[in-house]
Design a protein around this motif. Structure first.
Motif, mmCIF file in Angstrom:
data_model
loop_
_atom_site.group_PDB
_atom_site.id
_atom_site.type_symbol
_atom_site.label_atom_id
_atom_site.label_comp_id
_atom_site.label_asym_id
_atom_site.label_seq_id
_atom_site.Cartn_x
_atom_site.Cartn_y
_atom_site.Cartn_z
ATOM 1 N N VAL A 260 -0.420 -1.453 -7.939
ATOM 2 C CA VAL A 260 -0.064 -2.547 -8.877
ATOM 3 C C VAL A 260 -1.463 -3.857 -8.592
ATOM 4 O O VAL A 260 -1.690 -4.123 -9.844
ATOM 5 C CB VAL A 260 0.549 -4.224 -8.485
ATOM 6 N N VAL A 265 0.701 -5.115 -14.591
ATOM 7 C CA VAL A 265 2.191 -4.616 -14.565
ATOM 8 C C VAL A 265 3.078 -5.031 -16.270
ATOM 9 O O VAL A 265 2.392 -6.244 -16.094
ATOM 10 C CB VAL A 265 2.604 -5.280 -13.675
ATOM 11 N N GLU A 276 -1.863 -10.113 -11.241
ATOM 12 C CA GLU A 276 -1.938 -8.583 -10.407
ATOM 13 C C GLU A 276 -2.529 -8.650 -9.057
ATOM 14 O O GLU A 276 -2.894 -7.581 -8.608
ATOM 15 C CB GLU A 276 -1.615 -7.404 -11.216
ATOM 16 N N TRP A 288 6.403 -9.327 -5.132
ATOM 17 C CA TRP A 288 7.085 -8.308 -6.541
ATOM 18 C C TRP A 288 8.018 -7.797 -6.676
ATOM 19 O O TRP A 288 8.675 -7.955 -7.915
ATOM 20 C CB TRP A 288 5.665 -7.316 -6.696
ATOM 21 N N SER A 302 4.686 -0.437 -13.578
ATOM 22 C CA SER A 302 2.703 -0.088 -13.143
ATOM 23 C C SER A 302 2.385 -0.080 -13.669
ATOM 24 O O SER A 302 2.228 1.909 -13.696
ATOM 25 C CB SER A 302 2.691 -0.232 -11.724
#
Length: 470
Positions: A260, A265, A276, A288, A302
């Motif tokens: 990530v 994302v 991120e 997350w 991702s």
């Protein structure tokens, strides 16, 4: 009749049982799972976050109390009991020798382990080896263990434990420790907690459970009906973004997606929704899952390019690969035009400095919302990769209110012989958020304390009974 009944069979429960036995108590462990699945969520763990003022065996440099506390304060947003949190932190500095005595071995961290060589001690063989070592030690010490024994009721009178019940079987004791986890595997309870969102969705229907299927919250509900004091938000949990193809239960660590912070994302609408690069991944990976839970369809993607390959722990499932970004969007069933607008806007906003994933570097975005604070590099080098992720719940934070003695309370009054340890009381320290390894620190600290306190309470009750009959 046993001196101490321990409900549960994971790390916290085993620490309690071993400490109680070392204090001279007779102990019975009631574990809900069959033997092959014993250990609850602890079988999926890898490490313990440890305070230390200097290099110690597998731990490098130092990780003093105040830094540990500030790390915890940051991820919880201040929703934590400082007294209990600092107690856990201090206990984490002195438990490893005791753990070794019961067969636990430690190792230096391998590559791809979230840059935590300074803060976390890794178990040789992982959580399964730790659990097996504790059970082996428990058997050697003469602790009674019953598997396939889910406790479904407790006899409690005026806040005092009398017996645990498994179906029509009754197990009396002079004290008990509840170390039986949260309610993450009870889908209906999760649905009730999360409710229905503004899109008419029931978010909990799309949650996957990273850990054991046996944490149904049955004993927690029994305690609530009995009037025990509770704390925490039932929607808060250790909730990680995991591969959407993961199994419903027991996927463990290998299902986590750790890239990530290296890319972007996007949600189902092909739009970014959070920074991120906000902080180091060990302090943000458990954020997350909740972020994805708030997105349409409880799914996100991702996205990385070839520059990020090899810089994170590879997940168990191969990502979707494409030679071009439009091809990747099509394969992920995202709107290609919106996806390209998102990626192009991100790429144009990147202000590149010196990329270094080991520090909070000076690669950031400018003029875009949400920003990416660190590790921002254009996604421009094929091949490109995408990982669909869903919320993976590890454990819930709503549970029983306790004090520094791990005592359970009824209307503000401490029970004379009931204690809680592990996930069932972790919310006292974790109001929200997570940082790697702290769950094991909480379970180990409260487990050891609960076992010692339960043994002392059982001894006091036995002596009182003997005196009364003399």
């Amino acid at each position: 009749m046993w001196d101490v009944i321990v409900v549960g069979g994971g790390n916290a429960a085993l620490c309690s049982a071993l400490m109680a036995r070392e204090a001279g108590a007779s102990v019975l462990i009631l574990e809900a799972s069959p033997k092959e699945w014993r250990g609850g969520n602890s079988q999926h763990t890898r490490n313990l976050r440890c305070m230390h003022d200097g290099p110690q065996d597998v731990l490098v440099d130092s990780y003093p109390e105040e830094e540990y506390w500030q790390d915890l304060l940051k991820v919880t947003g201040g929703i934590t009991n400082e007294k209990l949190a600092r107690m856990v932190i201090r206990e984490s500095s002195s438990c490893r020798d005791w753990m070794r005595k019961h067969g636990v071995r430690f190792q230096a961290p391998l590559s791809g382990t979230l840059h935590v060589a300074r803060t976390n001690a890794f178990f040789m063989g992982g959580g399964k080896a730790l659990i097996n070592a504790y059970y082996h030690s428990a058997e050697k010490l003469g602790i009674d263990i019953l598997y396939d024994s889910p406790v479904d009721d407790l006899e409690i009178k005026d806040g005092k434990f009398i017996a645990a019940k498994v179906g029509d079987k009754r197990y009396p004791g002079n004290a008990c420790v509840l170390g039986c986890g949260g309610f993450e595997s009870d889908r209906e309870w999760l649905r009730e907690a999360w409710g229905q969102n503004e899109r008419g969705e029931w978010p909990a229907d799309n949650f996957l459970i990273r850990g054991t299927r046996y944490n149904m919250g049955v004993v927690l509900k029994v305690m609530m009906r009995a009037g025990a004091d509770t704390m925490g938000d039932p929607t808060q949990a250790h909730c990680v973004a995991i591969d959407a193809r993961s199994p419903l239960y027991d996927g463990g660590i290998c299902t986590r997606i750790d890239c990530v912070s290296l890319g972007i994302v996007v949600n189902r609408e092909a739009k970014r929704f959070y920074d991120e690069g906000e902080d180091f991944w060990p302090k943000r990976y458990a954020l997350w899952g909740r972020l994805v839970a708030l997105q349409p369809g409880q799914i996100a993607y991702s996205i990385i390019d070839a520059k990020s390959v090899g810089r994170f722990m590879p997940p168990v499932f191969t990502g979707v690969q494409a030679d071009t970004l439009p091809e990747l969007a099509a394969k992920l069933e995202l709107d290609v035009d919106t996806f390209m607008e998102t990626v192009n806007a991100f790429n144009a906003s990147c202000r590149q400095g010196t990329f270094d994933h080991n520090i909070q570097d000076d690669c950031y975005t400018e003029g875009i919302t949400p920003a990416k604070t660190h590790w921002a590099r254009p996604i421009d080098t094929g091949p490109f990769f995408g990982y669909a992720v869903r919320p993976g719940v590890t454990f819930t934070y709503f549970g029983l209110a306790t004090d520094e003695k791990a005592s359970i309370f009824f209307d503000g009054k401490a029970s004379p012989n009931m204690y809680a340890a592990g996930e069932i009381n972790a919310g006292n320290v974790l109001g929200k958020g997570y940082t790697a390894g702290v769950g094991m620190s909480i379970g180990t600290a409260f487990g050891r304390i609960a076992g010692t306190q339960a043994a002392a309470a059982a001894k006091k009750i036995k002596e009182g009974a003997q005196h009364a009959t003399a």
